[in-house]
Design a protein around this motif. Structure first.
Motif, PDB file in Angstrom:
ATOM      1  N   SER A 112       0.829  -1.207   0.000  1.00  0.00           N
ATOM      2  CA  SER A 112       0.000   0.000   0.000  1.00  0.00           C
ATOM      3  C   SER A 112       0.864   1.259   0.000  1.00  0.00           C
ATOM      4  O   SER A 112       0.523   2.260  -0.643  1.00  0.00           O
ATOM      5  N   LEU A 113       2.005   1.232   0.707  1.00  0.00           N
ATOM      6  CA  LEU A 113       2.883   2.400   0.756  1.00  0.00           C
ATOM      7  C   LEU A 113       3.459   2.708  -0.625  1.00  0.00           C
ATOM      8  O   LEU A 113       3.472   3.869  -1.051  1.00  0.00           O
ATOM      9  N   ILE A 114       3.957   1.673  -1.313  1.00  0.00           N
ATOM     10  CA  ILE A 114       4.541   1.870  -2.645  1.00  0.00           C
ATOM     11  C   ILE A 114       3.479   2.353  -3.619  1.00  0.00           C
ATOM     12  O   ILE A 114       3.733   3.221  -4.469  1.00  0.00           O
ATOM     13  N   ASN A 115       2.289   1.794  -3.522  1.00  0.00           N
ATOM     14  CA  ASN A 115       1.201   2.211  -4.408  1.00  0.00           C
ATOM     15  C   ASN A 115       0.901   3.696  -4.222  1.00  0.00           C
ATOM     16  O   ASN A 115       0.732   4.445  -5.200  1.00  0.00           O
ATOM     17  N   LYS A 116       0.858   4.154  -2.983  1.00  0.00           N
ATOM     18  CA  LYS A 116       0.592   5.564  -2.695  1.00  0.00           C
ATOM     19  C   LYS A 116       1.745   6.447  -3.184  1.00  0.00           C
ATOM     20  O   LYS A 116       1.526   7.517  -3.773  1.00  0.00           O
ATOM     21  N   PHE A 117       2.984   5.997  -2.931  1.00  0.00           N
ATOM     22  CA  PHE A 117       4.152   6.773  -3.346  1.00  0.00           C
ATOM     23  C   PHE A 117       4.200   6.905  -4.866  1.00  0.00           C
ATOM     24  O   PHE A 117       4.524   7.962  -5.396  1.00  0.00           O
ATOM     25  N   GLN A 118       3.860   5.827  -5.585  1.00  0.00           N
ATOM     26  CA  GLN A 118       3.863   5.861  -7.045  1.00  0.00           C
ATOM     27  C   GLN A 118       2.799   6.825  -7.563  1.00  0.00           C
ATOM     28  O   GLN A 118       3.015   7.548  -8.543  1.00  0.00           O
ATOM     29  N   ALA A 119       1.651   6.844  -6.881  1.00  0.00           N
ATOM     30  CA  ALA A 119       0.590   7.771  -7.284  1.00  0.00           C
ATOM     31  C   ALA A 119       1.023   9.221  -7.091  1.00  0.00           C
ATOM     32  O   ALA A 119       0.669  10.101  -7.880  1.00  0.00           O
ATOM     33  N   GLU A 120       1.800   9.468  -6.025  1.00  0.00           N
ATOM     34  CA  GLU A 120       2.292  10.827  -5.757  1.00  0.00           C
ATOM     35  C   GLU A 120       3.437  11.206  -6.692  1.00  0.00           C
ATOM     36  O   GLU A 120       3.693  12.393  -6.910  1.00  0.00           O
ATOM     37  N   ASN A 121       4.154  10.193  -7.208  1.00  0.00           N
ATOM     38  CA  ASN A 121       5.302  10.424  -8.100  1.00  0.00           C
ATOM     39  C   ASN A 121       5.137   9.569  -9.354  1.00  0.00           C
ATOM     40  O   ASN A 121       5.863   8.596  -9.561  1.00  0.00           O
ATOM     41  N   PRO A 122       4.177   9.911 -10.212  1.00  0.00           N
ATOM     42  CA  PRO A 122       3.830   9.049 -11.346  1.00  0.00           C
ATOM     43  C   PRO A 122       4.949   8.830 -12.362  1.00  0.00           C
ATOM     44  O   PRO A 122       4.943   7.840 -13.094  1.00  0.00           O
ATOM     45  N   SER A 123       5.927   9.733 -12.391  1.00  0.00           N
ATOM     46  CA  SER A 123       7.029   9.586 -13.356  1.00  0.00           C
ATOM     47  C   SER A 123       8.194   8.785 -12.794  1.00  0.00           C
ATOM     48  O   SER A 123       9.167   8.510 -13.500  1.00  0.00           O
TER      49      SER A 123
END
Length: 306
Positions: A112-123
């Motif tokens: 869940s943490l990585i999923n959220k971080f990826q959403a915040e940093n899509p590139s």
């Protein structure tokens, strides 16, 4: 000043080592074979040594070539990281992060943490390598991993790393609820059991095995090694395998009502979870940001704060 090799020569050398032939390396880097050959001849001229020789299976490293290769990998990795860091400074959400972790963080808080971080940093490009410290230490030392979170190995010196966080935690024998051996009172009562252990050549789990099998494994004992929690979960839940882990794993939502601690009287040695990165390497802004989030989440989970 002594003439130094060019970056493209080092990349070509690295590619030949990786692919085993000049032909394959030139195709991979979209160069002609003669150009690749001239590049290697020029590199060896600058260095004054022979790096590669032709063997039955293709190009192989000479003794000096093997020494040079490890340095080349570090140099190219550091250059790539430097470029990546500059890009991240100008555009923080871009860049790449590669980190290693043992099975518990990978299974508990990271998804869940990585999923959220990826959403915040899509590139951003994020790569996770799962494994024990003893298996990933070379990649950390060579700078292929930005950081590692997992169980420390007493045999491995930490002198070249920054230890960002460290915490000791108790470990227990864990089984599915309803396991035939779930109420065993001692390790001796677990003789002939089936076990799932993380793959590790040294360190905590190897020492643990000596405690569980003081006289060595018998014909009845079954041990499977691996770092896949998906496979481990299937073995534990459906094939009656036992495993060793912290009590915190019972707080994972999908496992909470499915696992229980086996109440053996022997106290298992504590494990030390660490979050480390290489001193000489430093961290890019993106890697530092992700490491901080992972460290806080994982250590809160282990201490029951999450």
């Amino acid at each position: 000043m002594k003439e130094l090799p060019k970056i493209n020569q080092l990349r070509n050398f690295q590619a030949i080592v990786r692919y085993g032939s000049i032909t394959m390396a030139s195709q991979a880097l979209f160069q002609t074979q003669p150009a690749m050959t001239r590049s290697m001849q020029e590199l060896e001229r600058i260095l004054g040594v022979t790096l590669l020789s032709r063997g039955p299976q293709g190009m192989v490293l000479t003794k000096i070539g093997r020494i040079f290769e490890s340095r080349v990998n570090l140099i190219l990795n550091d250059i790539e990281r430097a470029v990546d860091e500059l890009q991240q400074i100008s555009q923080l959400s871009q860049g790449s992060v590669v980190f290693g972790c043992s099975h518990l963080p990978a299974f508990s808080v990271l998804p869940s943490l990585i999923n959220k971080f990826q959403a915040e940093n899509p590139s951003a490009t994020i790569t996770i390598i799962e494994g024990q410290l003893s298996e990933l230490i070379t990649s950390i030392r060579l700078g292929r991993l930005d950081f590692f979170i997992g169980i420390a190995s007493p045999e491995i010196s930490m002198s070249e790393f920054f230890i960002e966080k460290s915490i000791k935690t108790e470990f227990f024998v864990i089984a599915r609820k309803g396991h035939p051996l779930a109420n065993s009172q001692s390790l001796s009562q677990l003789q002939g059991a089936k076990w799932y252990f993380p793959h590790s050549n040294t360190g905590y789990y190897k020492n643990l095995e000596r405690m569980i099998f003081p006289m060595g494994r018998s014909k009845e004992d079954t041990v499977i090694y691996g770092d896949s929690m998906t496979i481990g979960e299937q073995l534990v839940m459906h094939e009656d395998y036992l495993f060793i882990g912290p009590k915190a794993i019972l707080n994972v939502e999908q496992l909470r009502n499915r696992l229980s601690v086996v109440p053996v009287e022997e106290k298992l040695p504590e494990a030390t979870y660490i979050l480390i990165y290489r001193q000489q390497q430093g961290l890019t802004p993106l890697a530092a940001q992700l490491m901080k989030k992972i460290g806080t989440a994982c250590f809160d989970f282990l201490t029951g704060k999450a």
